[in-house]
Scaffold this motif. Sequence first.
Motif, PDB file in Angstrom:
ATOM      1  N   CYS A 157       6.663   1.995 -16.327  1.00 16.83           N
ATOM      2  CA  CYS A 157       5.714   2.882 -17.015  1.00 16.83           C
ATOM      3  C   CYS A 157       6.366   4.229 -17.329  1.00 16.83           C
ATOM      4  CB  CYS A 157       4.497   3.140 -16.130  1.00 16.83           C
ATOM      5  SG  CYS A 157       3.205   1.902 -16.268  1.00 16.83           S
ATOM      6  N   LYS A 158       5.830   4.894 -18.341  1.00 17.16           N
ATOM      7  CA  LYS A 158       6.140   6.289 -18.616  1.00 17.16           C
ATOM      8  C   LYS A 158       4.859   7.082 -18.398  1.00 17.16           C
ATOM      9  CE  LYS A 158       9.861   5.516 -21.952  1.00 17.16           C
ATOM     10  NZ  LYS A 158      10.363   5.776 -23.325  1.00 17.16           N
ATOM     11  N   ILE A 159       4.927   8.086 -17.520  1.00 16.16           N
ATOM     12  CA  ILE A 159       3.744   8.863 -17.153  1.00 16.16           C
ATOM     13  C   ILE A 159       4.108  10.336 -17.165  1.00 16.16           C
ATOM     14  CG2 ILE A 159       1.851   9.094 -15.510  1.00 16.16           C
ATOM     15  CD1 ILE A 159       2.768   6.513 -14.198  1.00 16.16           C
ATOM     16  N   ASN A 160       3.248  11.160 -17.742  1.00 13.17           N
ATOM     17  CA  ASN A 160       3.532  12.599 -17.803  1.00 13.17           C
ATOM     18  C   ASN A 160       3.371  13.280 -16.454  1.00 13.17           C
ATOM     19  OD1 ASN A 160       4.255  12.856 -20.529  1.00 13.17           O
ATOM     20  ND2 ASN A 160       2.138  12.965 -21.185  1.00 13.17           N
ATOM     21  N   ASN A 161       2.265  12.989 -15.758  1.00 10.60           N
ATOM     22  CA  ASN A 161       1.984  13.713 -14.527  1.00 10.60           C
ATOM     23  C   ASN A 161       1.315  12.784 -13.520  1.00 10.60           C
ATOM     24  OD1 ASN A 161       1.620  16.235 -12.897  1.00 10.60           O
ATOM     25  ND2 ASN A 161      -0.528  15.730 -13.196  1.00 10.60           N
ATOM     26  N   VAL A 162       1.810  12.813 -12.284  1.00  7.99           N
ATOM     27  CA  VAL A 162       1.234  12.025 -11.199  1.00  7.99           C
ATOM     28  C   VAL A 162       1.019  12.938 -10.010  1.00  7.99           C
ATOM     29  CG1 VAL A 162       1.631  10.174  -9.530  1.00  7.99           C
ATOM     30  CG2 VAL A 162       2.278   9.847 -11.920  1.00  7.99           C
ATOM     31  N   GLU A 163      -0.193  12.935  -9.455  1.00 12.27           N
ATOM     32  CA  GLU A 163      -0.474  13.661  -8.224  1.00 12.27           C
ATOM     33  C   GLU A 163      -1.111  12.695  -7.238  1.00 12.27           C
ATOM     34  OE1 GLU A 163      -2.676  17.689  -6.517  1.00 12.27           O
ATOM     35  OE2 GLU A 163      -2.448  17.371  -8.675  1.00 12.27           O
ATOM     36  N   LEU A 164      -0.465  12.538  -6.082  1.00  8.32           N
ATOM     37  CA  LEU A 164      -0.920  11.603  -5.058  1.00  8.32           C
ATOM     38  C   LEU A 164      -1.191  12.372  -3.777  1.00  8.32           C
ATOM     39  CD1 LEU A 164       1.742   8.810  -5.668  1.00  8.32           C
ATOM     40  CD2 LEU A 164      -0.625   8.808  -6.464  1.00  8.32           C
ATOM     41  N   GLN A 165      -2.335  12.077  -3.141  1.00  4.02           N
ATOM     42  CA  GLN A 165      -2.725  12.780  -1.925  1.00  4.02           C
ATOM     43  C   GLN A 165      -2.956  11.779  -0.804  1.00  4.02           C
ATOM     44  OE1 GLN A 165      -6.139  15.178  -2.975  1.00  4.02           O
ATOM     45  NE2 GLN A 165      -4.994  16.427  -4.428  1.00  4.02           N
ATOM     46  N   GLY A 166      -2.280  12.011   0.327  1.00  4.17           N
ATOM     47  CA  GLY A 166      -2.425  11.117   1.457  1.00  4.17           C
ATOM     48  C   GLY A 166      -3.741  11.300   2.190  1.00  4.17           C
ATOM     49  N   PRO A 167      -4.082  10.345   3.081  1.00  3.50           N
ATOM     50  CA  PRO A 167      -3.262   9.197   3.463  1.00  3.50           C
ATOM     51  C   PRO A 167      -3.135   8.197   2.316  1.00  3.50           C
ATOM     52  CG  PRO A 167      -5.434   9.034   4.454  1.00  3.50           C
ATOM     53  CD  PRO A 167      -5.363  10.389   3.825  1.00  3.50           C
ATOM     54  N   LEU A 168      -1.910   7.723   2.108  1.00  2.41           N
ATOM     55  CA  LEU A 168      -1.600   6.903   0.950  1.00  2.41           C
ATOM     56  C   LEU A 168      -0.664   5.774   1.358  1.00  2.41           C
ATOM     57  CD1 LEU A 168      -1.533   6.695  -2.273  1.00  2.41           C
ATOM     58  CD2 LEU A 168       0.535   8.084  -2.103  1.00  2.41           C
ATOM     59  N   THR A 169      -0.892   4.587   0.770  1.00  2.35           N
ATOM     60  CA  THR A 169      -0.006   3.449   0.992  1.00  2.35           C
ATOM     61  C   THR A 169       0.579   3.015  -0.342  1.00  2.35           C
ATOM     62  OG1 THR A 169      -1.264   2.668   2.909  1.00  2.35           O
ATOM     63  CG2 THR A 169       0.177   1.073   1.822  1.00  2.35           C
ATOM     64  N   LEU A 170       1.902   2.936  -0.407  1.00  2.00           N
ATOM     65  CA  LEU A 170       2.580   2.537  -1.632  1.00  2.00           C
ATOM     66  C   LEU A 170       3.184   1.155  -1.455  1.00  2.00           C
ATOM     67  CD1 LEU A 170       4.434   5.857  -2.553  1.00  2.00           C
ATOM     68  CD2 LEU A 170       2.272   4.992  -3.452  1.00  2.00           C
ATOM     69  N   GLY A 171       2.923   0.256  -2.422  1.00  2.46           N
ATOM     70  CA  GLY A 171       3.430  -1.100  -2.362  1.00  2.46           C
ATOM     71  C   GLY A 171       4.850  -1.216  -2.876  1.00  2.46           C
ATOM     72  N   LYS A 172       5.466  -2.359  -2.651  1.00  5.04           N
ATOM     73  CA  LYS A 172       6.839  -2.606  -3.081  1.00  5.04           C
ATOM     74  C   LYS A 172       6.987  -2.417  -4.585  1.00  5.04           C
ATOM     75  CE  LYS A 172       7.663  -6.064   0.551  1.00  5.04           C
ATOM     76  NZ  LYS A 172       8.008  -7.483   0.810  1.00  5.04           N
ATOM     77  N   TYR A 173       8.019  -1.699  -4.958  1.00  8.23           N
ATOM     78  CA  TYR A 173       8.381  -1.525  -6.369  1.00  8.23           C
ATOM     79  C   TYR A 173       7.227  -0.961  -7.215  1.00  8.23           C
ATOM     80  CZ  TYR A 173      11.769  -4.865  -4.548  1.00  8.23           C
ATOM     81  OH  TYR A 173      12.695  -5.505  -3.768  1.00  8.23           O
ATOM     82  N   SER A 174       6.345  -0.190  -6.588  1.00 11.09           N
ATOM     83  CA  SER A 174       5.162   0.294  -7.315  1.00 11.09           C
ATOM     84  C   SER A 174       5.519   1.192  -8.493  1.00 11.09           C
ATOM     85  CB  SER A 174       4.209   1.018  -6.370  1.00 11.09           C
ATOM     86  OG  SER A 174       4.880   1.940  -5.561  1.00 11.09           O
ATOM     87  N   PHE A 175       6.687   1.862  -8.439  1.00 17.15           N
ATOM     88  CA  PHE A 175       7.147   2.678  -9.561  1.00 17.15           C
ATOM     89  C   PHE A 175       8.550   2.245 -10.003  1.00 17.15           C
ATOM     90  CE2 PHE A 175       3.823   5.316  -7.766  1.00 17.15           C
ATOM     91  CZ  PHE A 175       3.226   5.900  -8.883  1.00 17.15           C
ATOM     92  N   GLN A 176       8.863   0.994  -9.842  1.00 21.75           N
ATOM     93  CA  GLN A 176      10.194   0.502 -10.220  1.00 21.75           C
ATOM     94  C   GLN A 176      10.455   0.724 -11.706  1.00 21.75           C
ATOM     95  OE1 GLN A 176      10.830  -3.737  -9.841  1.00 21.75           O
ATOM     96  NE2 GLN A 176      13.015  -3.475  -9.467  1.00 21.75           N
ATOM     97  N   GLN A 177      11.587   1.333 -12.021  1.00 25.04           N
ATOM     98  CA  GLN A 177      12.012   1.616 -13.389  1.00 25.04           C
ATOM     99  C   GLN A 177      11.029   2.510 -14.152  1.00 25.04           C
ATOM    100  OE1 GLN A 177      13.551  -1.847 -15.587  1.00 25.04           O
ATOM    101  NE2 GLN A 177      13.585  -2.964 -13.642  1.00 25.04           N
ATOM    102  N   ALA A 178      10.132   3.171 -13.428  1.00 27.98           N
ATOM    103  CA  ALA A 178       9.185   4.079 -14.081  1.00 27.98           C
ATOM    104  C   ALA A 178       9.869   5.396 -14.424  1.00 27.98           C
ATOM    105  CB  ALA A 178       7.980   4.334 -13.178  1.00 27.98           C
ATOM    106  N   GLU A 179       9.325   6.096 -15.416  1.00 27.46           N
ATOM    107  CA  GLU A 179       9.792   7.427 -15.792  1.00 27.46           C
ATOM    108  C   GLU A 179       8.611   8.383 -15.730  1.00 27.46           C
ATOM    109  OE1 GLU A 179      11.952   7.508 -19.455  1.00 27.46           O
ATOM    110  OE2 GLU A 179      13.048   5.657 -19.010  1.00 27.46           O
ATOM    111  N   VAL A 180       8.669   9.331 -14.799  1.00 29.82           N
ATOM    112  CA  VAL A 180       7.576  10.273 -14.567  1.00 29.82           C
ATOM    113  C   VAL A 180       8.080  11.684 -14.821  1.00 29.82           C
ATOM    114  CG1 VAL A 180       5.859  11.100 -12.919  1.00 29.82           C
ATOM    115  CG2 VAL A 180       6.632   8.712 -12.817  1.00 29.82           C
ATOM    116  N   VAL A 181       7.345  12.468 -15.602  1.00 28.97           N
ATOM    117  CA  VAL A 181       7.778  13.834 -15.917  1.00 28.97           C
ATOM    118  C   VAL A 181       7.622  14.727 -14.689  1.00 28.97           C
ATOM    119  CG1 VAL A 181       7.410  15.847 -17.381  1.00 28.97           C
ATOM    120  CG2 VAL A 181       7.229  13.548 -18.351  1.00 28.97           C
ATOM    121  N   THR A 182       6.428  14.786 -14.113  1.00 25.10           N
ATOM    122  CA  THR A 182       6.201  15.571 -12.903  1.00 25.10           C
ATOM    123  C   THR A 182       5.395  14.745 -11.908  1.00 25.10           C
ATOM    124  OG1 THR A 182       4.151  16.603 -13.730  1.00 25.10           O
ATOM    125  CG2 THR A 182       6.218  17.758 -14.150  1.00 25.10           C
ATOM    126  N   MET A 183       5.736  14.858 -10.634  1.00 24.47           N
ATOM    127  CA  MET A 183       5.023  14.141  -9.582  1.00 24.47           C
ATOM    128  C   MET A 183       4.901  15.028  -8.354  1.00 24.47           C
ATOM    129  SD  MET A 183       5.989  10.555  -7.597  1.00 24.47           S
ATOM    130  CE  MET A 183       5.154   9.449  -8.739  1.00 24.47           C
TER     131      MET A 183
END
Length: 435
Positions: free
Chosen positions: A167-193
């Motif tokens: 995926c290409k995403i401009n902005n991602v904000e993640l707030q815990g508690p958080l669980t991330l799965g395998k390869y959830s952002f594999q080959q992704a392009e994110v401007v700001t996170m």
Amino acid sequence: MLKKSLLATFIVACFGIQNADAWIFTKDKIVYTTIDDNTATVSGCASDLTDAVIPASVEYDGKTYAVTSIAAKAFNSNSSLQTLTAAESVTSIGDQAFFLAKKIKEVKMPGLKTLGKEVFYLSTVEKVEFGSALTEISTGCFNAVKSTLSIDLTNIKVIGEKAFMRCKINNVELQGPLTLGKYSFQQAEVVTMKVSGEVTLPTGAAIFDQGKVGTLELCDIHVIDNRSAFNPKVTDLKITQTGSGEIIYGSTPSLSNASTLYLDVDAADLQSPDNFGLTMGELKSLVLGDKVKTVSTNQFYSCTKLTNVKLPANLTSVGASAFGGCTLITSVECAAANPPSCLDNSFADQAYKTATLNVPQGSEDRYAEAVGWKNFVNIKGSLAGVDNVTSTDENKTGDVYDLMGVRVLENATRGQIATLAPGCYIFLGKKIVVR
């Protein structure tokens, strides 16, 4: 057009239940299939529908049905639909509902609670809006979306495998508690996170295999389990702290290849403070925030590409060989009015000879006499303090920015600037120091 169809083994895929009798009918170019005597699911649309509005209920043959879901593959390979807005009663979407949808741009579903697998896989969706009830992004949900995606993830607590792969995403904000799965952002392009709080990472797999993030901020971060899983390639890395407590950042700094680092964490709370920068071999620019009181022994020794260093106003000490291997440094800026403790080997001999040491106005002599600092051949009082604002600027107001370009005060007076935490800021295009 109304069609009645008796289906002996009709299966509503997104619920996984069987119904012996279902009605399929079209209203306002939206196709519905009844689930039971009271509810219906959206199962498709007319081939020329461009903007779909899904109501809370729909009437057919004198009976009203509550609309609660979008069925699996409802808009699979659709080539006309561009926008979809659903009532809050629509709480689920089935697997591959928008798979390969060729023109979809915007989807709004404020009542959504459940996403099936690969809902937007290979679609052209650009913007999705979900309500706070949705807390999990399903496996492959946005895999290989063909447009740059806009999505608010602040309420999300679980992101499934390959959810944002490619995926290409401009902005991602993640707030815990958080669980991330395998390869959830594999080959992704994110401007700001920005990732905050506690994050559980998968074992035996990475999150960002070949993924890239322009600016990544880890705030009050505490990674759990596989500490090497959070592995994007990063241009600008920020590690910050808003309260107290241990900051566990895993292997992200060493794996990031970041060229700039902003670090604002109390050393007492920092994971492995003594070797924090040892493996950041691509680092060129370093800014330490106000929470940093000490630079540890050998801390940035191996950052051999480092050229610019900015130290905060309340720094108290620079340890032995803290920058000892950084022979390419050309500029060191220290906002402390009184020289922090420093050793003759805190910086590389080459840096002492060729770098410019910029200090607050009026502090030049103190630095020129202090152990370690006096080894710099070029010392300049180039940082203006609030008490040294020129008479032409004294009565002016303006926005104040920190050294990372973040606005901290708007239309501020001299008095308001003086209330800021000690440090270096930008005011009216000039560097100032609040002591």
